[in-house]
Enzyme design. Sequence first.
Site, PDB file in Angstrom:
ATOM      1  N   HIS A 193     -27.089   6.375  -8.726  1.00 31.46           N
ATOM      2  CA  HIS A 193     -26.999   5.900  -7.027  1.00 31.46           C
ATOM      3  C   HIS A 193     -26.359   6.782  -5.847  1.00 31.46           C
ATOM      4  CE1 HIS A 193     -25.882   4.706  -3.046  1.00 31.46           C
ATOM      5  NE2 HIS A 193     -26.069   3.085  -2.804  1.00 31.46           N
TER       6      HIS A 193
ATOM      7  N   HIS B 298     -34.193   0.753  -1.339  1.00 27.45           N
ATOM      8  CA  HIS B 298     -32.808   1.500  -1.498  1.00 27.45           C
ATOM      9  C   HIS B 298     -32.252   0.591  -2.750  1.00 27.45           C
ATOM     10  CE1 HIS B 298     -29.070   2.484  -0.541  1.00 27.45           C
ATOM     11  NE2 HIS B 298     -28.150   1.349  -0.194  1.00 27.45           N
TER      12      HIS B 298
ATOM     13  N   CYS C 202     -23.609   4.523   2.392  1.00 22.19           N
ATOM     14  CA  CYS C 202     -25.225   5.192   1.753  1.00 22.19           C
ATOM     15  C   CYS C 202     -26.077   5.215   2.412  1.00 22.19           C
ATOM     16  CB  CYS C 202     -24.707   3.967   0.597  1.00 22.19           C
ATOM     17  SG  CYS C 202     -23.869   4.013  -0.600  1.00 22.19           S
TER      18      CYS C 202
END
Lengths: 304, 406
Positions: free
Chosen positions: B330, B293, B162
């Site tokens: 996400h 994040h 990620c």
Amino acid sequence: MNDTIVITASCADVASPDLLPAEGHSADAPFGNFSVFCLDHSGFETAPRAVRGRHTRVSYRLNKMIPRLLERAGLTADALAGPGCGMVSGSSYGCSQVYEMHRRLKKMGPRGVDAVRFAQATHNYPVSACAIDYKIEGPCLSVLNAETAGLDALQCAQDWLRAGRCDRVLVAAYEDLAPPIGDHLADRARSLPKQGFGEAMVLVLLEKASVAQRRDDLPILTHVAPVPPGGAGLSVTSHSPGSPGFTPRTLEYLGAGGLIALHDLLNSPEAGQRGPQQWQISAAGQSGSGIVAGIGIGQMEDCL
Amino acid sequence: MTRSVVVTGLGVVSRDITCLADFQRVLDHGGSEPEAPLQFDTEQFRARRAHATDPDATQAALSAAIENGRLPDLDGVERDCAGLGLLAALEALGHAGLDGAARKKMGCAVATTSGGLMDRYSDALDDNRTGDGALVTPGSAAQVFSKVFALNGPVCAFSCACMSSLGALSYAMARVENGDTPLMLVGGSDRMREADFAGFNALRAMDRDRCRPFDKERRGMMIGDGAAMLVIEDEEHARARGATTLARLAGIGLSADSHHITSPDSRGLTRAMQQALTMAGKRPDEIGYVNCHGTGTPLNDAAEAEALSNIFVKDAPRPVISSTKGATGHLLGSAGAIETIATILALNAGEAPVMGTTLDPEDISFRMPFPETDRKFDGSVAMKNSLGFGGLNGSLILERLTTGET
């Protein structure tokens, strides 16, 4: 002024037709009936269950290769610990574990995907697992980029060292040819006469000359830079007058090819000849864009 | 001496987002409810919703772009994963005002979790064929962009879970800073995959309802998909061609936790932020906004809050912080890219994106932008953080250019 970057040590595991029994070859077909050559993974396959659970076959090999590299570099594992060391990998197809997870999902449904396997099914797992094992806290990335991947990884390491992000970087390049990648490449090989593919892992240690503990005449990474489209495949050329030249291996090692050529060159008789030498290793990808790494041999004294 | 790097073009494609204006609406008002993705059946999973694009709409948009001559014929090109990126890249290149001739100097760096190969393999499994050449390499999106837009500069792809997008950005910045090329197309492209959905379900990292970053009751993330692309450029090159500059990429930090594969350690992100600040020549008190994040998992948000507290000490001015994942989901490999764009938009508006899904925020002593609160922040410098599986961290410092600078 930029600190000189030295190539302190390298080591490699490279699948090769030379390692096959003689009866596997015939005179008119260089690789016999083989088109995809794989490494011996028995070490991983016979490792204790806990070790196999903790690793993939790529992360296992990389983990075992690091002590070999450190020994050649005259360093201990302490040299890797902390933010002063980074790690980067390059590969064309990445980790087969990613595809294995997909296969299990198709075959078994959600119960085929568990948390551990999912965490391992990332292409950065090998560098991440080694970063944890060796306490590496500097930059860590994984490059996936066809035939140039290994040299791209070398370029990332150069970027980090020149920018002062860290003092030493482990640069790995590998191809993991478990199914379905191996099957796919076997199919590709059938359509391309006399082309074979090989599994490989190469590991190179780059350091700033100012922190390198080995003070012998180390090879220098003079530059890694992109080159415009136009080149093809992998080549090693000498820019030194009277140099005998150097031929890379004939098998295709995809993203690992560039670093295999670097490792082979540094361990070749050609590199052992007297006097300063300047070599270039070039690789070009599917898009045609290429990358070139410059290697200086016998020039360390001029740089210190 | 290294060159200054600026952003001159942006493009975004995700659920409910076909252009920057759509994205700005999502950032101002929050995204819509997640739904079951159309790509596969989610009935067998514990958490069943996502912020997923409509694959038919993506293919229709690509066909329309081919028909009106904005894209060449895509025969033989992987259109699922790279296709989202192509649409985002079209917008970014148009936004930057770059025609075909200017693109010849341009390079490309793309982030993805698995790119084309896994998708093609999935299709091949369905058809009971795996060895017939159906596979393409996982980094193929970068090759696709290079071919479709006739880019002659350096091409590279990154797959680092990620934080892949910040990995790609670090590479692209280095190419421009070092003078290898004056222009880079950089970002992330990821499509909704059943394997990722299954994996995050197996990890129990997905909320069944909504992603609620920094909420006391947060239970996890919500997967999304899409692409976000940026044109980054040598500042002198941008000035010479009269381009509008949207932000300066002042510095980036990279680090590894060296701790655990799935559990983050705040010290790793702290190091990445420190390195980014050092590279940018900025002090923590100059940062007005941090785009976190902020996955909404208990472990991530706790570690991130701790890392932020390590950098932004309590007795000095603290930035406004937020996570946009409650609105967009996400986007995995693309997350860092879409959130970098969110950060640039926030920086230019002086207003942080709203966190509409966080209903009962944890007290972490940072101001967060909720629907009924003041979302404005001071200063012209912002930070974008990304974390990835394996303990990989990235932190990017962005600076709004003052009037008259370009």
